[in-house]
Design a protein around this motif. Structure first.
Motif, PDB file in Angstrom:
ATOM      1  N   VAL A  91       0.719  -1.348  -0.049  1.00  0.00           N
ATOM      2  CA  VAL A  91       0.098  -0.041  -0.009  1.00  0.00           C
ATOM      3  C   VAL A  91       0.940   1.268   0.116  1.00  0.00           C
ATOM      4  O   VAL A  91       0.548   2.175  -0.592  1.00  0.00           O
ATOM      5  CB  VAL A  91      -0.891   0.045   1.114  1.00  0.00           C
ATOM      6  CG1 VAL A  91      -1.682   1.130   1.478  1.00  0.00           C
ATOM      7  CG2 VAL A  91      -2.005  -1.034   1.192  1.00  0.00           C
ATOM      8  N   MET A  92       2.070   1.322   0.848  1.00  0.00           N
ATOM      9  CA  MET A  92       3.010   2.353   0.812  1.00  0.00           C
ATOM     10  C   MET A  92       3.494   2.485  -0.420  1.00  0.00           C
ATOM     11  O   MET A  92       3.547   3.860  -1.301  1.00  0.00           O
ATOM     12  CB  MET A  92       3.844   2.345   1.991  1.00  0.00           C
ATOM     13  CG  MET A  92       3.537   2.233   3.441  1.00  0.00           C
ATOM     14  SD  MET A  92       4.742   2.421   4.394  1.00  0.00           S
ATOM     15  CE  MET A  92       5.894   3.904   4.071  1.00  0.00           C
ATOM     16  N   ALA A  93       3.855   1.438  -1.024  1.00  0.00           N
ATOM     17  CA  ALA A  93       4.529   1.584  -2.665  1.00  0.00           C
ATOM     18  C   ALA A  93       3.568   1.974  -3.622  1.00  0.00           C
ATOM     19  O   ALA A  93       3.855   2.595  -4.560  1.00  0.00           O
ATOM     20  CB  ALA A  93       5.411   0.366  -3.069  1.00  0.00           C
ATOM     21  N   LEU A  94       2.469   1.831  -3.494  1.00  0.00           N
ATOM     22  CA  LEU A  94       1.071   2.177  -4.413  1.00  0.00           C
ATOM     23  C   LEU A  94       1.147   3.697  -4.388  1.00  0.00           C
ATOM     24  O   LEU A  94       0.713   3.916  -5.588  1.00  0.00           O
ATOM     25  CB  LEU A  94       0.063   1.366  -3.938  1.00  0.00           C
ATOM     26  CG  LEU A  94      -1.301   1.438  -5.041  1.00  0.00           C
ATOM     27  CD1 LEU A  94      -0.888   1.027  -6.344  1.00  0.00           C
ATOM     28  CD2 LEU A  94      -2.393   0.871  -4.493  1.00  0.00           C
ATOM     29  N   ALA A  95       1.364   4.411  -3.686  1.00  0.00           N
ATOM     30  CA  ALA A  95       1.270   5.721  -3.741  1.00  0.00           C
ATOM     31  C   ALA A  95       2.316   6.211  -4.591  1.00  0.00           C
ATOM     32  O   ALA A  95       1.889   7.538  -5.338  1.00  0.00           O
ATOM     33  CB  ALA A  95       1.818   6.285  -2.146  1.00  0.00           C
ATOM     34  N   LEU A  96       3.439   5.599  -5.068  1.00  0.00           N
ATOM     35  CA  LEU A  96       4.411   6.376  -6.070  1.00  0.00           C
ATOM     36  C   LEU A  96       5.189   5.295  -6.615  1.00  0.00           C
ATOM     37  O   LEU A  96       5.357   5.329  -7.961  1.00  0.00           O
ATOM     38  CB  LEU A  96       5.623   7.402  -5.301  1.00  0.00           C
ATOM     39  CG  LEU A  96       6.285   8.035  -6.281  1.00  0.00           C
ATOM     40  CD1 LEU A  96       5.417   8.966  -7.189  1.00  0.00           C
ATOM     41  CD2 LEU A  96       7.310   9.082  -5.436  1.00  0.00           C
ATOM     42  N   LEU A  97       5.742   4.574  -6.013  1.00  0.00           N
ATOM     43  CA  LEU A  97       7.150   3.368  -6.634  1.00  0.00           C
ATOM     44  C   LEU A  97       6.383   2.543  -7.599  1.00  0.00           C
ATOM     45  O   LEU A  97       6.846   2.343  -8.432  1.00  0.00           O
ATOM     46  CB  LEU A  97       7.960   2.959  -5.359  1.00  0.00           C
ATOM     47  CG  LEU A  97       8.656   3.917  -4.714  1.00  0.00           C
ATOM     48  CD1 LEU A  97       9.408   2.982  -3.860  1.00  0.00           C
ATOM     49  CD2 LEU A  97       9.648   4.634  -5.506  1.00  0.00           C
ATOM     50  N   LEU A  98       5.162   1.946  -7.019  1.00  0.00           N
ATOM     51  CA  LEU A  98       4.613   0.937  -7.872  1.00  0.00           C
ATOM     52  C   LEU A  98       4.118   1.628  -9.301  1.00  0.00           C
ATOM     53  O   LEU A  98       4.322   1.212 -10.330  1.00  0.00           O
ATOM     54  CB  LEU A  98       3.600   0.100  -7.399  1.00  0.00           C
ATOM     55  CG  LEU A  98       4.250  -0.988  -6.401  1.00  0.00           C
ATOM     56  CD1 LEU A  98       2.935  -1.547  -5.558  1.00  0.00           C
ATOM     57  CD2 LEU A  98       4.686  -1.968  -6.946  1.00  0.00           C
TER      58      LEU A  98
END
Length: 292
Positions: A91-98
């Protein structure tokens, strides 16, 4: 005899390059790019870093949930919980990195090859424009799947190593079996992959109109940020159902409850499917009119 030799060659279905050969070539091209491997490695490290960080912080007390911030609350719930850890990391990575990984793959798929002059070879080869787009979309989809599965794998392993198999419990307090926890984690992974496919479809649409890959990445990430900001504005509530990023940080939390919810996940999946159809349609419309 001379007339026969001078006659134009007509391509038949047997002259078409096999689809499996095209897909294999696309995957080799993708996974030989150093930047693709670097992004995948970085994503795989995120759950490990979060797990170690939460373990160190928990020695000094439970971390602050961050007030109304859902990511902060999810991180706080991941302390000593091997089930929540991989989901919180995703969920944290879905904000930007993914989305960055999906945007890069979409940018390289068409705009990158245009910049290097290799797309023209695809356009003049006996490959239909629909097959070309399908191959490029398959490559973007594969990068998305590998990225999310890499985070799931390292997240599950990190959680189990740090907390053990007896730390698999939902936010409702019920304990899950290892198989049940893995099934829910894979459900979140599938939902996130669908969101990334939508991002990749938008990237392919933009990529088909330019030869500058960085422009594609910048446009997609700018759209991600703008959509997130618009989602915070209550005065634009009528617009929220149309924003791809709506409930990205909330929907996966339904899997953490017992019984498990499905409404927000379903709405997000339907929204992503619409973006995929629109993005690929725009990309095909552009590719069908290109001559190089």
């Amino acid at each position: 005899m001379t007339a026969v030799l001078d006659a134009p060659v007509t391509r038949t279905g047997h002259d078409t390059v096999p689809l499996t050969r095209l897909l294999a070539a696309e995957l080799r091209w993708i996974f030989r790019r150093p930047r693709t491997l670097a992004v995948l490695a970085l994503l795989a490290l995120i759950p490990i870093v979060i797990g170690i960080g939460l373990t160190l912080v928990s020695g000094n007390g439970t971390p602050d949930a961050g007030g109304p911030n859902p990511d902060g609350a999810l991180l706080a719930s991941a302390v000593n919980n091997a089930f929540v850890l991989p989901i919180a990391a995703i969920v944290m990575a879905l904000a930007l990195l993914l989305p960055l990984a999906a945007a890069m793959a979409g940018a390289d798929a068409i705009a990158g090859e245009t910049a290097h002059g290799t797309l023209r070879g695809w356009l003049i080869a006996p490959v239909g424009r629909g097959r070309l787009l399908a191959v490029k979309a398959f490559g973007v989809a594969t990068v998305s799947v590998v990225a999310v599965l890499a985070m799931c794998f390292t997240g599950v392993v990190t959680g189990l190593v740090i907390n053990g198999t007896d730390s698999l419990f939902t936010l409702s307090g019920t304990t899950l079996s290892l198989g049940g926890a893995l099934a829910r984690i894979l459900l979140v992974a599938g939902w996130v992959v669908l969101q990334l496919w939508a991002v990749g479809a938008v990237a392919l649409a933009i990529s088909s109109w330019t030869e500058h890959p960085m422009l594609v990445v910048a446009s997609v990430l700018a759209g991600d940020i703008v959509f997130t900001i618009l989602g915070f504005l209550s005065s634009l509530k009528w617009l929220h159902p149309f924003l791809l990023t709506q409930n990205w940080s909330i929907a996966p939390a339904e899997v953490l409850q017992d019984p498990m919810g499905a409404q927000t996940l379903g709405e997000g999946a339907l929204r992503a499917a619409c973006y995929i159809v629109i993005g690929l349609s725009l990309a095909y419309a552009r590719l069908s009119t290109r001559d190089g």
